[in-house]
Design a protein around this motif. Structure first.
Motif, PDB file in Angstrom:
ATOM      1  N   SER A 194       0.827  -1.207   0.000  1.00  0.00           N
ATOM      2  CA  SER A 194       0.000   0.000   0.000  1.00  0.00           C
ATOM      3  C   SER A 194       0.863   1.261   0.000  1.00  0.00           C
ATOM      4  CB  SER A 194      -0.920  -0.006   1.222  1.00  0.00           C
ATOM      5  OG  SER A 194      -1.662   1.187   1.317  1.00  0.00           O
ATOM      6  N   ALA A 195       1.941   1.261   0.783  1.00  0.00           N
ATOM      7  CA  ALA A 195       2.798   2.446   0.888  1.00  0.00           C
ATOM      8  C   ALA A 195       3.509   2.754  -0.418  1.00  0.00           C
ATOM      9  CB  ALA A 195       3.821   2.246   1.998  1.00  0.00           C
ATOM     10  N   SER A 196       3.754   1.745  -1.233  1.00  0.00           N
ATOM     11  CA  SER A 196       4.469   1.961  -2.500  1.00  0.00           C
ATOM     12  C   SER A 196       3.537   1.900  -3.706  1.00  0.00           C
ATOM     13  CB  SER A 196       5.586   0.922  -2.648  1.00  0.00           C
ATOM     14  OG  SER A 196       5.080  -0.386  -2.556  1.00  0.00           O
ATOM     15  N   ASP A 197       2.211   1.941  -3.428  1.00  0.00           N
ATOM     16  CA  ASP A 197       1.203   1.924  -4.495  1.00  0.00           C
ATOM     17  C   ASP A 197       1.331   0.697  -5.397  1.00  0.00           C
ATOM     18  OD1 ASP A 197       0.026   4.354  -3.728  1.00  0.00           O
ATOM     19  OD2 ASP A 197       1.543   5.495  -4.802  1.00  0.00           O
ATOM     20  N   GLU A 198       1.740  -0.432  -4.794  1.00  0.00           N
ATOM     21  CA  GLU A 198       1.815  -1.676  -5.535  1.00  0.00           C
ATOM     22  C   GLU A 198       0.523  -2.454  -5.368  1.00  0.00           C
ATOM     23  OE1 GLU A 198       6.281  -3.241  -5.519  1.00  0.00           O
ATOM     24  OE2 GLU A 198       5.590  -2.724  -3.520  1.00  0.00           O
ATOM     25  N   LYS A 199       0.228  -3.297  -6.328  1.00  0.00           N
ATOM     26  CA  LYS A 199      -0.967  -4.111  -6.275  1.00  0.00           C
ATOM     27  C   LYS A 199      -0.905  -5.055  -5.077  1.00  0.00           C
ATOM     28  CE  LYS A 199      -3.628  -7.421  -9.021  1.00  0.00           C
ATOM     29  NZ  LYS A 199      -3.669  -8.196 -10.301  1.00  0.00           N
ATOM     30  N   PRO A 200      -1.962  -5.106  -4.250  1.00  0.00           N
ATOM     31  CA  PRO A 200      -1.922  -6.002  -3.092  1.00  0.00           C
ATOM     32  C   PRO A 200      -1.842  -7.464  -3.523  1.00  0.00           C
ATOM     33  CG  PRO A 200      -4.131  -5.105  -3.409  1.00  0.00           C
ATOM     34  CD  PRO A 200      -3.228  -4.359  -4.348  1.00  0.00           C
ATOM     35  N   VAL A 201      -1.213  -8.273  -2.695  1.00  0.00           N
ATOM     36  CA  VAL A 201      -1.089  -9.698  -2.992  1.00  0.00           C
ATOM     37  C   VAL A 201      -1.913 -10.485  -1.979  1.00  0.00           C
ATOM     38  CG1 VAL A 201       1.203  -9.416  -3.995  1.00  0.00           C
ATOM     39  CG2 VAL A 201       0.991  -9.976  -1.577  1.00  0.00           C
ATOM     40  N   THR A 202      -2.489 -11.592  -2.437  1.00  0.00           N
ATOM     41  CA  THR A 202      -3.335 -12.402  -1.555  1.00  0.00           C
ATOM     42  C   THR A 202      -2.519 -13.257  -0.607  1.00  0.00           C
ATOM     43  OG1 THR A 202      -3.432 -14.143  -3.237  1.00  0.00           O
ATOM     44  CG2 THR A 202      -5.187 -12.491  -3.254  1.00  0.00           C
ATOM     45  N   GLY A 203      -1.256 -13.445  -0.904  1.00  0.00           N
ATOM     46  CA  GLY A 203      -0.398 -14.258  -0.058  1.00  0.00           C
ATOM     47  C   GLY A 203       0.859 -14.623  -0.812  1.00  0.00           C
ATOM     48  N   LEU A 204       1.588 -15.586  -0.263  1.00  0.00           N
ATOM     49  CA  LEU A 204       2.799 -16.088  -0.892  1.00  0.00           C
ATOM     50  C   LEU A 204       2.628 -17.582  -1.155  1.00  0.00           C
ATOM     51  CD1 LEU A 204       5.574 -14.365   1.285  1.00  0.00           C
ATOM     52  CD2 LEU A 204       4.582 -13.551  -0.871  1.00  0.00           C
ATOM     53  N   LYS A 205       2.856 -17.997  -2.376  1.00  0.00           N
ATOM     54  CA  LYS A 205       2.740 -19.414  -2.718  1.00  0.00           C
ATOM     55  C   LYS A 205       4.051 -20.114  -2.393  1.00  0.00           C
ATOM     56  CE  LYS A 205       3.734 -18.215  -7.537  1.00  0.00           C
ATOM     57  NZ  LYS A 205       3.186 -18.156  -8.909  1.00  0.00           N
ATOM     58  N   ARG A 206       3.947 -21.310  -1.920  1.00  0.00           N
ATOM     59  CA  ARG A 206       5.139 -22.037  -1.503  1.00  0.00           C
ATOM     60  C   ARG A 206       5.808 -22.725  -2.676  1.00  0.00           C
ATOM     61  NH1 ARG A 206       4.669 -27.231   0.222  1.00  0.00           N
ATOM     62  NH2 ARG A 206       2.653 -26.872   1.207  1.00  0.00           N
ATOM     63  N   PRO A 207       7.107 -22.481  -2.877  1.00  0.00           N
ATOM     64  CA  PRO A 207       7.849 -23.224  -3.903  1.00  0.00           C
ATOM     65  C   PRO A 207       8.140 -24.624  -3.400  1.00  0.00           C
ATOM     66  CG  PRO A 207       9.347 -21.815  -2.698  1.00  0.00           C
ATOM     67  CD  PRO A 207       7.973 -21.522  -2.159  1.00  0.00           C
ATOM     68  N   PRO A 208       8.573 -25.535  -4.258  1.00  0.00           N
ATOM     69  CA  PRO A 208       8.960 -26.873  -3.798  1.00  0.00           C
ATOM     70  C   PRO A 208      10.042 -26.789  -2.729  1.00  0.00           C
ATOM     71  CG  PRO A 208       8.821 -26.800  -6.197  1.00  0.00           C
ATOM     72  CD  PRO A 208       8.694 -25.385  -5.721  1.00  0.00           C
ATOM     73  N   PHE A 209       9.955 -27.649  -1.716  1.00  0.00           N
ATOM     74  CA  PHE A 209      10.948 -27.636  -0.652  1.00  0.00           C
ATOM     75  C   PHE A 209      12.339 -27.852  -1.229  1.00  0.00           C
ATOM     76  CE2 PHE A 209       7.173 -28.886   1.856  1.00  0.00           C
ATOM     77  CZ  PHE A 209       7.238 -27.886   2.818  1.00  0.00           C
ATOM     78  N   GLY A 210      13.276 -26.999  -0.823  1.00  0.00           N
ATOM     79  CA  GLY A 210      14.649 -27.146  -1.257  1.00  0.00           C
ATOM     80  C   GLY A 210      14.972 -26.446  -2.561  1.00  0.00           C
ATOM     81  N   GLN A 211      13.968 -25.827  -3.200  1.00  0.00           N
ATOM     82  CA  GLN A 211      14.241 -25.092  -4.442  1.00  0.00           C
ATOM     83  C   GLN A 211      15.229 -23.974  -4.157  1.00  0.00           C
ATOM     84  OE1 GLN A 211      10.968 -23.925  -7.191  1.00  0.00           O
ATOM     85  NE2 GLN A 211      11.588 -21.827  -6.738  1.00  0.00           N
ATOM     86  N   LYS A 212      16.170 -23.774  -5.082  1.00  0.00           N
ATOM     87  CA  LYS A 212      17.184 -22.747  -4.881  1.00  0.00           C
ATOM     88  C   LYS A 212      16.679 -21.383  -5.342  1.00  0.00           C
ATOM     89  CE  LYS A 212      21.292 -25.685  -4.999  1.00  0.00           C
ATOM     90  NZ  LYS A 212      22.666 -25.836  -5.526  1.00  0.00           N
ATOM     91  N   ASP A 213      17.048 -20.376  -4.567  1.00  0.00           N
ATOM     92  CA  ASP A 213      16.732 -18.989  -4.908  1.00  0.00           C
ATOM     93  C   ASP A 213      18.022 -18.194  -4.729  1.00  0.00           C
ATOM     94  OD1 ASP A 213      16.056 -16.225  -4.732  1.00  0.00           O
ATOM     95  OD2 ASP A 213      13.979 -16.746  -4.312  1.00  0.00           O
ATOM     96  N   PRO A 214      18.772 -17.960  -5.814  1.00  0.00           N
ATOM     97  CA  PRO A 214      20.073 -17.284  -5.694  1.00  0.00           C
ATOM     98  C   PRO A 214      19.997 -15.915  -5.039  1.00  0.00           C
ATOM     99  CG  PRO A 214      19.814 -18.265  -7.875  1.00  0.00           C
ATOM    100  CD  PRO A 214      18.488 -18.365  -7.204  1.00  0.00           C
ATOM    101  N   ILE A 215      18.915 -15.181  -5.282  1.00  0.00           N
ATOM    102  CA  ILE A 215      18.804 -13.842  -4.703  1.00  0.00           C
ATOM    103  C   ILE A 215      18.678 -13.925  -3.187  1.00  0.00           C
ATOM    104  CG2 ILE A 215      17.334 -11.791  -4.551  1.00  0.00           C
ATOM    105  CD1 ILE A 215      16.752 -12.099  -7.514  1.00  0.00           C
ATOM    106  N   LEU A 216      17.795 -14.800  -2.696  1.00  0.00           N
ATOM    107  CA  LEU A 216      17.643 -14.956  -1.256  1.00  0.00           C
ATOM    108  C   LEU A 216      18.909 -15.525  -0.627  1.00  0.00           C
ATOM    109  CD1 LEU A 216      13.979 -16.276  -0.813  1.00  0.00           C
ATOM    110  CD2 LEU A 216      14.875 -14.011  -0.255  1.00  0.00           C
ATOM    111  N   PHE A 217      19.578 -16.423  -1.331  1.00  0.00           N
ATOM    112  CA  PHE A 217      20.806 -17.017  -0.808  1.00  0.00           C
ATOM    113  C   PHE A 217      21.885 -15.944  -0.625  1.00  0.00           C
ATOM    114  CE2 PHE A 217      24.948 -19.176  -1.754  1.00  0.00           C
ATOM    115  CZ  PHE A 217      25.055 -19.839  -0.539  1.00  0.00           C
ATOM    116  N   HIS A 218      22.073 -15.101  -1.630  1.00  0.00           N
ATOM    117  CA  HIS A 218      23.089 -14.048  -1.527  1.00  0.00           C
ATOM    118  C   HIS A 218      22.688 -13.005  -0.484  1.00  0.00           C
ATOM    119  CE1 HIS A 218      25.604 -15.628  -4.634  1.00  0.00           C
ATOM    120  NE2 HIS A 218      24.658 -15.571  -5.555  1.00  0.00           N
TER     121      HIS A 218
END
Length: 314
Positions: A121-145
């Motif tokens: 809301s503060a950044s005028d972005e579209k609201p999201v209904t939630g976060l969907k879960r990726p498969p357990f153990g899936q790699k995310d380089p951005i989060l890892f770094h």
């Protein structure tokens, strides 16, 4: 900054001697947390379940975890090993319980749905209904770094400037909503919390009577519930008992008054409903991780650095 309250709670839940934790209040409604969890014991055992609240935990393996079990609502969700850089993301209402059969090193983020909504809301972005879960153990380089870059800060968590972790929290939010936005698929229990009007009436009463000795009976009558039913519904809604929530709101109010730098600590304690200055200091230090006087000096020092004395006087 680090909060002793969250460090203590998370360390207790994971049965660890220490879990350095960075806290950001950038969302305004609830804090965004990042914790460093490490254990070299081969068979650490089972962590305690977290409070069932509408919030997400995102955990990134800084090194491979050979043996790990995760249960959601009591059912086995995975027993696969976790590779380095692998993540798991789930809603805390799914009652995630982890059993570690090998050593581990994780960075654990926690962000509530309310914080996600507030930042959108503060950044005028579209609201999201939630976060969907990726498969357990899936790699995310951005989060890892991002997680690995935080490790030096965990080593000196008490010295980390709030502005630094606020920026990390904002980057985390942007990545989560751009990558994982969608309906939450985690199993969630049927629950009976407070209704919208009961939440509104409860928060109004607590805010208006913060300096008085408000009882559960008085609030429950306003909500047309028995004290026992109200206490249970309150905890299901807010994730903490009414008294703990009230103490946190009193500390929030005290921080507002401390920033003004005009009232004595004893007057602030009285205005916020603490029984004495020593009671105020004890509760404030437990939740914030620093005494009221030390916190005021820290915020005053920050203001002089960021704004300069001329702007502060204005």
């Amino acid at each position: 900054m680090q909060s002793a309250y969250y460090v203590k709670q998370i360390a207790k839940r994971f049965h660890l001697p220490s879990t350095p934790t960075l806290v950001s209040g950038v969302a305004g409604v609830s804090p965004i947390l990042a914790s460093w969890l490490r254990c070299e014991v081969p068979d650490h055992g089972t962590a305690d379940p977290p409070p069932r609240v509408d919030a997400y935990t995102i955990q990134i393996a800084l090194r491979a975890i050979d043996s790990l079990e995760i249960r959601l609502l009591g059912r086995l969700a995975t027993s696969d090993p976790m590779p380095q850089g692998g993540i798991f993301l789930f809603n805390l209402e799914s009652n995630p319980v982890k059993t570690f059969h090998s050593s581990f090193e994780l960075v654990r983020f926690e962000v509530s749905q309310a914080a996600i909504d507030a930042l959108c809301s503060a950044s005028d972005e579209k609201p999201v209904t939630g976060l969907k879960r990726p498969p357990f153990g899936q790699k995310d380089p951005i989060l890892f770094h991002m997680a690995r870059a935080l490790v030096p800060s965990f080593g000196r968590a008490d010295e980390v400037d709030s502005l630094f972790f606020d920026q990390v929290a904002l980057a985390l939010h942007s990545h989560l909503i751009s990558t994982y936005a969608g309906p939450c698929v985690d199993p969630r229990p049927l629950r009976s919390g407070l209704t919208c009007w009961q939440i509104r009436r409860t928060t109004e009463m607590i805010e208006a009577n913060m300096a008085t000795d408000l009882t559960i009976g008085e609030i429950s009558r306003e909500c047309c519930l028995s004290p026992k039913h109200f206490a249970r519904a309150f905890r299901r809604t807010f994730g903490v008992p009414p008294y703990q929530w009230l103490q946190e709101r009193r500390v929030d109010r005290a921080q507002q008054l401390l920033r003004m730098n005009e009232m004595s600590l004893s007057n602030i304690a009285e205005a916020c409903g603490f029984t004495s200055q020593s009671h105020f200091t004890r509760v404030f230090t437990t939740i914030v991780g620093a005494s009221p006087g030390a916190w005021r000096r820290y915020m005053s020092h920050r203001a002089h650095i960021l704004l300069g004395p001329q702007q502060i006087r204005r």
